[in-house]
Motif scaffolding. Structure first.
Motif, short mmCIF file in Angstrom:
data_model
loop_
_atom_site.label_atom_id
_atom_site.label_comp_id
_atom_site.label_asym_id
_atom_site.label_seq_id
_atom_site.Cartn_x
_atom_site.Cartn_y
_atom_site.Cartn_z
N VAL A 1 0.15 0.78 8.20
CA VAL A 1 -0.39 1.10 9.53
C VAL A 1 0.58 1.97 10.31
CG1 VAL A 1 -0.95 0.10 11.77
CG2 VAL A 1 -1.93 -0.88 9.70
N PHE A 2 1.86 1.62 10.31
CA PHE A 2 2.82 2.41 11.07
C PHE A 2 3.02 3.80 10.45
CE2 PHE A 2 4.51 -1.79 12.66
CZ PHE A 2 4.03 -1.59 13.95
N ALA A 3 2.93 3.88 9.14
CA ALA A 3 3.02 5.20 8.51
C ALA A 3 1.82 6.06 8.88
CB ALA A 3 3.11 5.04 6.99
N MET A 4 0.64 5.44 8.91
CA MET A 4 -0.56 6.21 9.25
C MET A 4 -0.58 6.60 10.72
SD MET A 4 -2.18 6.69 6.48
CE MET A 4 -3.77 7.25 7.06
N LEU A 5 0.00 5.78 11.59
CA LEU A 5 0.06 6.15 13.01
C LEU A 5 0.84 7.44 13.21
CD1 LEU A 5 0.65 2.71 14.79
CD2 LEU A 5 -1.43 4.10 14.77
N LEU A 6 1.82 7.69 12.38
CA LEU A 6 2.57 8.94 12.47
C LEU A 6 1.89 10.05 11.69
CD1 LEU A 6 5.18 10.53 13.21
CD2 LEU A 6 6.12 9.73 11.03
N ALA A 7 1.45 9.75 10.46
CA ALA A 7 0.97 10.81 9.57
C ALA A 7 -0.42 11.30 9.93
CB ALA A 7 0.98 10.29 8.12
N MET A 8 -1.31 10.39 10.32
CA MET A 8 -2.71 10.77 10.49
C MET A 8 -2.92 11.82 11.59
SD MET A 8 -5.97 8.20 10.67
CE MET A 8 -5.42 7.46 12.21
N PRO A 9 -2.45 11.63 12.80
CA PRO A 9 -2.70 12.66 13.82
C PRO A 9 -2.02 13.99 13.49
CG PRO A 9 -1.22 10.98 14.66
CD PRO A 9 -1.74 10.47 13.37
N LEU A 10 -0.79 13.96 13.01
CA LEU A 10 -0.10 15.20 12.69
C LEU A 10 -0.78 15.95 11.56
CD1 LEU A 10 3.66 14.11 12.93
CD2 LEU A 10 2.31 15.37 14.61
N ALA A 11 -1.14 15.21 10.50
CA ALA A 11 -1.72 15.87 9.33
C ALA A 11 -3.11 16.41 9.63
CB ALA A 11 -1.77 14.88 8.16
N ILE A 12 -3.95 15.63 10.31
CA ILE A 12 -5.33 16.07 10.55
C ILE A 12 -5.36 17.22 11.56
CG2 ILE A 12 -7.54 15.36 11.52
CD1 ILE A 12 -7.08 12.63 10.31
N MET A 13 -4.63 17.09 12.65
CA MET A 13 -4.63 18.18 13.63
C MET A 13 -3.98 19.43 13.06
SD MET A 13 -4.08 16.33 17.34
CE MET A 13 -2.66 15.34 16.89
N GLY A 14 -2.94 19.23 12.26
CA GLY A 14 -2.34 20.39 11.60
C GLY A 14 -3.30 21.04 10.63
N ALA A 15 -4.08 20.23 9.90
CA ALA A 15 -5.05 20.79 8.95
C ALA A 15 -6.15 21.55 9.68
CB ALA A 15 -5.65 19.65 8.12
N ILE A 16 -6.62 21.02 10.80
CA ILE A 16 -7.68 21.71 11.56
C ILE A 16 -7.18 23.05 12.09
CG2 ILE A 16 -9.06 21.57 13.66
CD1 ILE A 16 -9.23 18.54 13.19
N TYR A 17 -5.98 23.05 12.65
CA TYR A 17 -5.45 24.30 13.19
C TYR A 17 -5.20 25.31 12.08
CZ TYR A 17 -2.61 27.63 15.71
OH TYR A 17 -2.12 28.79 16.26
N THR A 18 -4.61 24.84 10.98
CA THR A 18 -4.28 25.75 9.88
C THR A 18 -5.53 26.37 9.28
OG1 THR A 18 -2.32 24.44 9.38
CG2 THR A 18 -3.09 25.94 7.67
N ALA A 19 -6.57 25.55 9.09
CA ALA A 19 -7.77 26.05 8.41
C ALA A 19 -8.66 26.88 9.32
CB ALA A 19 -8.56 24.87 7.85
N TYR A 20 -8.68 26.59 10.60
CA TYR A 20 -9.68 27.22 11.47
C TYR A 20 -9.10 28.22 12.46
CZ TYR A 20 -13.88 27.68 14.30
OH TYR A 20 -14.97 28.18 14.96
N PHE A 21 -7.91 27.95 12.96
CA PHE A 21 -7.36 28.80 14.02
C PHE A 21 -6.22 29.70 13.55
CE2 PHE A 21 -9.12 25.13 16.33
CZ PHE A 21 -9.95 25.78 17.23
N MET A 22 -5.51 29.33 12.50
CA MET A 22 -4.31 30.05 12.11
C MET A 22 -4.67 31.35 11.40
SD MET A 22 -1.06 28.65 9.90
CE MET A 22 -0.58 27.50 11.18
N ALA A 23 -3.83 32.36 11.60
CA ALA A 23 -4.03 33.65 10.93
C ALA A 23 -3.87 33.48 9.43
CB ALA A 23 -3.03 34.66 11.46
N PRO A 24 -4.66 34.20 8.63
CA PRO A 24 -4.58 34.06 7.16
C PRO A 24 -3.18 34.32 6.62
CG PRO A 24 -6.57 35.24 7.77
CD PRO A 24 -5.77 35.10 9.02
N ALA A 25 -2.47 35.28 7.20
CA ALA A 25 -1.15 35.61 6.67
C ALA A 25 -0.18 34.43 6.81
CB ALA A 25 -0.59 36.84 7.39
N ILE A 26 -0.17 33.82 7.97
CA ILE A 26 0.72 32.69 8.15
C ILE A 26 0.21 31.44 7.44
CG2 ILE A 26 -0.32 31.88 10.31
CD1 ILE A 26 2.48 31.27 11.31
N ARG A 27 -1.12 31.30 7.29
CA ARG A 27 -1.68 30.16 6.54
C ARG A 27 -1.23 30.20 5.09
NH1 ARG A 27 -6.07 29.43 3.20
NH2 ARG A 27 -6.85 27.27 3.13
#
Length: 765
Positions: free
Chosen positions: A472-498
């Motif tokens: 639970v404590f590992a997921m409290l740290l990993a889940m928001p960072l990983a999911i929000m990072g994945a959303i930004y990387t896949a949808y908002f980030m420039a292809p070159a930096i992705r």
């Protein structure tokens, strides 16, 4: 088919395949399709078979814990005793359960073959001339100490020793008598007492205690210490005599624990008198306890191995366990009734403790024997073995054989016992258990100890709670960072930096978890302990400064913001994050001085918050770092693979990119994001090395962020290499592995059901 060109007349291949080539192509395509279909199918079946075999193997190793106890009649025979069999004072079995010893009231010890009854030898006890045996007592069963009392008031402590030798590879066992305090009888007190009604002898850390009680209620005690001269081999013996307060009532039984701290006396009314004998110059009565109530009397009482629990049998067939519990108000240990066992049909006549475990056998006046285990609060077997009252029971040190004698005849009955794992009932594994020396029932895992009186504690609750706590404590740290990072990387980030960010994060998954655990335990844990304010300030400062930076960016002129290409805005946060991190670390000492009197670690202690250096926070940070790549990669692929026509259609209808992401992209990608979360959670549940090295491995039952834990996986890794194959500990470890497998299987199955429903629900998008 070939033809000639009109220009040069050279032959050429027609672009249209012939019927023969088409058939070949179809066969190749069919072969490849079939190979792929059956290859993928067989691989999936192979995975299922592998999982099933793992489950079967774990269940096979844990199954003996569920095996019922079996007590069966092996044989019965008549032993030609030297006297009336009703004068049987005691029975014992040797270490290998091959030779029995019968202590008679005439002072003769008969050694016989436990399997056939053939007499091996008869050894007379040195009874003083002209005197007779009037009393007998034994210490704790594993001490093999006994004491005979004689009509002149003297007594003789002795022990039975079994020497072994090997003749042509065959073990030969010969019984002998030993006299730890010499072969001459001794007397207690300043005068001889001829009417001893109860005797006992115990070897403890301070020497030998010999105590006796009389029909008049007198209690005498002597402490013997021995010292062997290294030069001559001579044994020097010293003694001190003590007189305890008189009871004024007949003494029926005397018991002394092996710590030589307490002396327990049972009188003819069934009342227990607990004496403190630590200060042997001034022993005093601590308490008087009614063991059975007004409607019954005590008919048998014995200390379990370790001398911490007293098992009491009553005339009403009751069997109860008592032990010392520290009183919360006075701080003094008091005898407390802990648990009751299955009632016998008649009065309990004998109690025989096991040699190394917290089990015991009981016999009653109706000829029934019962097999019980204290820790698991279980009556494992109850059956009738004779028509007459049970007189004596002897259990072998290996708990595989027992000798039983009745009152009506000289027949000896031999029982075989199959009882390898009495500690592991459902209640003992999953419920609170009141262990010896504790003030209340608790969930405890403690599989070994250096103390001979140790009571194995196999509760799986601390390990299960620790597993959930770490995940639970590992997921409290990993889940928001990983999911929000994945959303930004896949949808908002420039292809070159992705193209740089995504492989870099996925490469983190290749970092060995043992390295992460090592760094977390050796470097991160002490660093966090010495700089605790960075947790508080970092939790506030990082979101605050990032939001401030974003707000300031939004207020810049449009022409300035246009200088940064779309999708590159995240790069501007790099200096903000670095500067915030430096500020958090730099202000940590000041925060401690201003708000925590110079030490946040001490402040936790003062307010009653336990803090361990290696704790759930450290595990959450290290394991969260290890789980982030797994969640990020799967979630990012799920978001990136949302069909473009859906997002383009949403934007064409006037929705902003943020509205499109919230209303279209997330809903469509939700099955994949949910799968990423559950796979990450499963990875956290099964993680071993990080928890092993960074958690402190303390099996506690709480969700305190600043205390450690022990998980099921880490416990198996720590203890399995050191346990004896086939032991209860060994099989409980396999049971914990089975619990972990079942837990992850159920979790993943439920996750797949939810994922399929999400996929079906949003498939219309």
């Amino acid at each position: 088919m070939s033809a000639t060109t009109p220009e040069d007349g050279l032959p050429y291949e027609s672009p249209l395949p012939t019927s023969e080539r088409r058939q070949k192509l179809r066969r190749k395509r069919a072969f490849r399709d079939g190979f792929s279909r059956y290859g993928v199918g067989s691989s999936g079946i192979g995975v299922i078979i592998a999982l099933a075999l793992i489950f079967v193997y774990l269940f096979y190793e844990a199954f003996p814990l569920l095996k019922p106890v079996n007590v069966a009649m092996e044989t019965e025979f008549s032993v030609p005793w030297d006297t009336d069999p009703t004068s049987t004072l005691h029975l014992t079995l040797d270490r290998y359960e091959k030779i029995g010893a019968h202590f008679s009231g005439t002072g003769v010890i008969t050694f016989f073959e436990a399997g056939s009854g053939a007499v091996r030898s008869r050894v007379p006890v040195p009874v003083p001339e002209g005197e007779r045996v009037t009393a007998f007592g034994s210490g704790e069963s594993r001490d093999r100490l006994h004491v005979y009392g004689f009509s002149d008031g003297s007594m003789l402590p002795l022990e039975v020793e079994y020497t072994q030798s090997f003749v042509r590879g065959v073990r030969q066992i010969e019984p002998e008598l030993g006299f730890p305090l010499g072969e001459e009888p001794i007397s207690l007190g300043d005068r001889g007492i001829a009417d001893y009604s109860a005797l006992t002898v115990v070897e403890g850390r301070g020497g030998y205690i010999v105590a006796g009680g009389t029909e008049a209620g007198e209690i005498t005690m002597a402490l013997f210490t021995t010292r062997t001269n290294l030069m001559t081999g001579a044994v020097e013996k010293q003694r001190r005599d003590f007189r305890l307060p008189d009871l004024g009532r007949p003494v029926r039984q005397i018991l002394v624990n092996d710590s030589l701290r307490n002396l327990f006396v049972v009188d003819d009314r069934g009342r227990l008198f607990n004496f403190d004998i630590v200060d042997r110059n001034n022993p005093f009565l601590i308490e008087e306890v009614d063991l059975t109530g007004p409607d019954a009397r005590v008919t048998a009482a014995e200390l379990l191995v370790g001398s911490r629990s007293l098992i009491v049998g009553g005339s009403d067939g009751s069997v109860r366990q008592w032990f010392l519990v520290r009183d919360e108000e006075t701080g003094e240990p008091r005898m407390t009734p802990i648990r009751s066992f299955r009632r016998h049909a008649g009065a309990v006549t004998v109690i025989e403790p096991e040699y190394l475990r917290k089990g015991f056998m009981t016999g009653d006046a109706e000829g029934n024997v019962g097999l019980h285990y204290a820790t698991s609060h279980a009556t494992l077997a109850m059956q009738q073995v004779t028509e007459s009252p049970i007189v004596r029971i002897a259990m072998g040190p290996n708990n595989g054989r027992a000798l039983v004698t009745g009152e009506a005849s000289d027949e000896m009955r031999v029982l075989t016992i199959d009882n390898p794992h009495p500690q592991t009932s459902i209640s003992a594994l999953w419920g609170p258990v009141w262990y010896e020396g504790r003030g209340e029932p608790a969930f405890v895992w403690q599989s070994s100890s250096a103390d001979d009186a140790f009571e194995a504690k196999y509760s799986l609750i601390p390990l299960s709670v620790g597993t959930l706590k770490a995940a639970v404590f590992a997921m409290l740290l990993a889940m928001p960072l990983a999911i929000m990072g994945a959303i930004y990387t896949a949808y908002f980030m420039a292809p070159a930096i992705r193209r740089v960010v995504k492989p870099s994060i996925e490469l983190m998954e290749a970092l060995p978890t043992v390295i992460l655990g090592f760094l977390a335990g050796i470097w991160l844990a002490p660093y966090i302990e010495n700089n605790l304010p960075i947790l508080l300030t970092g939790l506030i400062a990082f979101p605050l400064f990032i939001l401030v930076a974003a707000f300031l960016w939004s207020r810049l002129p449009h022409s300035v913001r246009e200088l940064v290409p779309g999708g590159w805005e995240a790069a501007l946060l790099i200096p903000v994050v670095i500067a915030t991190g430096w500020l958090v670390v730099a202000t940590s000492p000041l925060i401690e001085v201003w708000f925590f009197d110079g030490s946040m670690r001490q402040w936790f202690t003062d307010v009653g918050i336990p803090y361990d250096q290696r704790n759930a926070l450290i595990v959450g940070m290290a394991m969260g770092f290890a789980v982030i790549p797994t969640i990020f990669s799967i979630a990012e692929d799920a978001v990136f693979n949302v069909p473009r026509h859906l997002t383009n259609g949403s934007l064409a209808l006037g929705a902003t990119p943020w509205q499109t992401m919230m209303g279209v992209v997330l809903l469509t990608a939700s099955p994949g994001i949910f799968s990423a979360i559950m796979i990450g959670f499963g990875r956290a549940v099964g993680e071993t090395m990080i928890v092993l090295m960074a958690s402190g491995n303390s099996p506690v039952v709480n969700f305190n962020l600043f205390e450690g834990m022990r998980t099921l996986a880490a416990n198996v890794a720590v203890e399995l290499p050191e346990t004896a194959v086939g032991s209860t500990h060994f099989r409980v470890l396999f049971l914990s592995a089975l619990v972990l497998l079942v837990f992850t299987f159920v979790l993943n199955t439920a996750a797949e059901i939810v994922r399929q429903r999400l996929r079906k629900r949003y498939a219309s998008l």
